[in-house]
Write an enzyme that holds these catalytic residues in place. Structure first.
Site, mmCIF file in Angstrom:
data_model
loop_
_atom_site.group_PDB
_atom_site.id
_atom_site.type_symbol
_atom_site.label_atom_id
_atom_site.label_comp_id
_atom_site.label_asym_id
_atom_site.label_seq_id
_atom_site.Cartn_x
_atom_site.Cartn_y
_atom_site.Cartn_z
ATOM 1 N N LYS A 283 0.849 -1.189 0.000
ATOM 2 C CA LYS A 283 0.000 0.000 0.000
ATOM 3 C C LYS A 283 0.888 1.243 0.000
ATOM 4 O O LYS A 283 1.827 1.342 0.773
ATOM 5 C CB LYS A 283 -0.909 -0.013 1.228
ATOM 6 C CG LYS A 283 -2.001 1.040 1.219
ATOM 7 C CD LYS A 283 -2.970 0.817 2.373
ATOM 8 C CE LYS A 283 -4.097 1.828 2.341
ATOM 9 N NZ LYS A 283 -5.093 1.593 3.396
ATOM 10 N N GLU A 370 -19.909 -5.004 9.763
ATOM 11 C CA GLU A 370 -20.842 -4.231 10.584
ATOM 12 C C GLU A 370 -21.948 -5.096 11.179
ATOM 13 O O GLU A 370 -22.368 -4.857 12.322
ATOM 14 C CB GLU A 370 -21.461 -3.109 9.745
ATOM 15 C CG GLU A 370 -20.493 -2.006 9.357
ATOM 16 C CD GLU A 370 -19.676 -2.312 8.118
ATOM 17 O OE1 GLU A 370 -18.811 -1.484 7.754
ATOM 18 O OE2 GLU A 370 -19.894 -3.392 7.499
ATOM 19 N N ARG A 398 -25.680 -1.182 6.760
ATOM 20 C CA ARG A 398 -25.417 -2.586 6.409
ATOM 21 C C ARG A 398 -25.865 -3.537 7.509
ATOM 22 O O ARG A 398 -25.945 -4.737 7.304
ATOM 23 C CB ARG A 398 -23.918 -2.764 6.127
ATOM 24 C CG ARG A 398 -23.344 -1.719 5.199
ATOM 25 C CD ARG A 398 -21.927 -2.003 4.813
ATOM 26 N NE ARG A 398 -21.874 -2.927 3.696
ATOM 27 C CZ ARG A 398 -20.761 -3.458 3.193
ATOM 28 N NH1 ARG A 398 -19.607 -3.149 3.723
ATOM 29 N NH2 ARG A 398 -20.800 -4.275 2.179
#
Length: 635
Positions: A283, A370, A398
């Protein structure tokens, strides 16, 4: 070839590895220059430059489809699909979106903003392709962080049950989502991400067997079983898991080696059935500052490209709501060991990282999950703990069923803290916190509150933690507070369902909720300049409403305006309208908020201006609505 000349990804076909490396370098340069100038996601896109170039070099993008998970790693994709010339408009009003939008480009095959959706969408497209007798390729690119989401695992489970459905899943493994990943799946991936590729062993074995006397091109069932056995011995442990789930596993491979990537993708395209290519990337690749601080440089405001340091504000800003939340919760948790902060892979965004640093045993990060986070909180509440689920408003959507089924039906004292509620700006429709008032207000047992400023947020935190009778939720906006004095301790809880009068007037009643309270005071000042005096109520609670305060004033004044930073259908204004209707009180009522439309990417101020939510616009609307009625009253 210069990147500016590339208007279609198929132009990558036939280019040498050296030429592709030059394209990759130019993508990184444009990516860095743009984000440094205007802000945006940085680390995710830098990490997938070679992966994107190699994948697109092996596909016919006039036919084949690539589905990107989340979307913030798709900046290279945007530059390769005809948006290089406009890339400097990224995340700006009327410019290129920071995420994927089907209406923006024919190459954005599926909209993305929330994690873990790509494999499901890609599998749906692959099944549709097969049902319609077509033969294009479908690929999903998903990060190891998004792989922690249950939806991604459900899709893998389904795809593995379809051995003749061609589907390529590219696992971009950089050990990160926004923060370092948590859980068993990332741990397995981390063990194997530097292992050498092993797929070739099984293929070489088959070639060697074919050259044995009397075998030729046919392999007996027994030898086929030997081949599979050898393959399973060679595949890393995590690869074996995917193999057992029905995927052909390849990798892990170096995600920054174009030659290796191209060869692997070409091989993957030849396989029948679902294939998973495990790609190890870094990353922030190519920008040393971002490589060293992968959390801090996941996304950035404008910064100095040479130093990596942010461009300082021209004047000091008050602390952000999230920071006040994190610091206050940590103070409370120090004296209450039952308090547990829960995040779904957003510890830095919600500032639960402050709690994590000081009280790690009272902090839980469940990954991008979630639904699990909310039911986990329900389980904690069952055993007498005080779970505080800090989740962005847009992401809590969600877990709607878990809020209903696991928390509210059982009336468990889970404390929901909804960060980024309201208009959030450049992230666009997928991230606007528009719907929490409407979708939580309809659920029995739920208490809902919103602070007018950061000091009231502190009091509401204590209120929520002390409230043991039912679930309770607090919404608060993105960004900085108002600079009001804060307390270090000794916060007094608020009485449930009680608002406050901030200003007295006889001409119009303004009932404001949360982030619209201070703007409503500004509206009242503008109205006063036109000889119209307003009473302003800080409702504090959307459920239960302070009807003892609101209804008599509404009946007395006869003109009511509600103000909220959320969707009007089913929102706070609707709650006031229902209360008036139920009490058989007939008044002139106007609801001000976000109409039934999607709010696109722009700065919050630009979005509010477009929606008519600035104080001058709201005051002007009220003047036009009530001018004749008020004039008649004054005569």
């Amino acid at each position: 070839m210069h990147l500016s000349e590339l208007t279609h990804p198929n132009q990558l076909h036939g280019l040498s590895v050296y030429q592709l490396q030059q394209i990759a370098r130019q993508i990184r340069e444009k990516h860095l220059e743009t984000v440094a100038a205007i802000g945006g996601h940085l680390g995710p896109g830098l990490g997938v430059v070679e992966l994107t170039v190699a994948l697109y070099q092996t596909l016919d993008l006039d036919r084949d489809k690539v589905i990107w998970d989340v979307g913030h790693q798709a900046y290279p994709h945007k530059m390769l699909t005809g948006r290089y010339a406009r890339f400097n408009t990224l995340r700006q009003k009327d410019g290129i979106a920071g995420y994927l939008k089907r209406c923006e480009s024919k190459f954005d095959h599926f909209g993305a903003g929330h994690a873990s959706t790509s494999i499901s969408a890609a599998l749906g497209m692959a099944i549709a392709r097969d049902l319609q007798g077509d033969n294009y390729k479908v690929a999903a690119v998903i990060g190891d962080g998004a792989l922690t989401g249950g939806m991604a695992l459900e899709a893998i489970n389904h795809a593995g049950h379809l051995p003749k459905t061609n589907l390529l899943v590219v696992l971009n493994d950089n050990e990160m989502s926004i923060s370092p990943n948590v859980g068993a799946i990332p741990r397995y991936l981390n063990k194997m991400r530097l292992s050498p590729p092993v797929q070739f062993l099984a293929e070489n074995l088959e070639e060697q067997i074919k050259h044995l006397p009397f075998v030729g091109d046919t392999i007996s069932p027994d030898l086929a079983r030997i081949k599979e056995g050898m393959k399973r011995l060679a595949v890393p442990k995590v690869g074996a898991v995917f193999e057992e789930l029905g995927f052909t596993y390849m990798g892990p491979i170096d995600g920054h080696n174009l030659e290796e990537l191209i060869a692997t993708f070409q091989q993957a395209h030849k396989h029948i059935g679902p294939v998973l290519v495990h790609v190890a990337t870094t990353k922030g690749k190519g920008y040393e500052v971002a490589e060293k601080d992968q959390v801090g440089y996941h996304a950035q405001s404008p910064f100095n490209l040479a130093t990596g340091k942010g461009i300082p504000s021209s004047k000091p800003k008050p602390p952000g709501y999230s920071k006040v939340f994190g610091e206050t919760l940590t103070k409370i948790a120090e004296s209450n060991p039952k308090v547990v902060g829960i995040t779904a892979a957003m510890s830095t965004g919600t500032r639960l990282d402050i709690l994590q640093k000081h009280l790690p045993e009272q902090f839980i990060d469940v990954g991008i999950a979630e639904q699990h986070a909310i039911t986990l909180a329900a389980g904690l509440a069952c055993e007498g703990m005080r779970p505080v689920a800090a989740i962005y408003s847009t992401f809590l959507q969600r877990a709607f069923d878990q809020i209903v089924h696991d928390v509210c039906i059982q009336n468990l004292p889970v404390f929901f803290c909804l960060d980024r509620a309201g208009i959030v700006g450049a992230d666009g429709p997928t991230h606007q916190g528009m719907y929490d008032i409407a979708y939580m207000r309809c659920i029995p047992n739920m208490v809902m509150m919103a602070p007018k400023d950061e000091a009231e947020l502190q009091r509401m935190l204590v209120t929520g933690i002390n409230h043991l009778d039912s679930p309770i939720a607090m919404r608060y906006p993105r960004g900085n507070g108002y600079g009001v004095p804060l307390m270090e301790e000794g916060w007094e809880p608020l009485p449930i369902g009680k608002g406050e009068i901030l200003r007295q007037g006889d001409d119009v009643l303004l009932v404001a909720y949360g982030s619209m309270v201070y703007p409503s005071m500004q509206v009242a000042e503008i109205l006063s300049e036109h000889s119209i005096e307003a009473t302003v109520i800080n409702a504090r609670f959307a459920k239960p409403l302070d009807t003892e305060l609101i209804l008599p004033l509404a009946q007395q004044i006869g003109r009511v305006v509600t103000l909220e930073e959320g969707c009007l259908p089913g929102g706070f204004g609707s709650a006031i309208a229902e209360a008036l209707l139920d009490a058989d009180i007939t008044v002139r009522l106007t609801r001000i908020g976000v109409p039934d439309k999607l709010v696109d990417h722009a700065s919050p101020d630009q979005s509010k201006a477009e929606l008519g939510l600035t104080p001058p616009q709201m005051a002007d609307r009220i003047l036009k609505l009530f001018s004749k009625q008020l004039a008649a009253v004054s005569v």
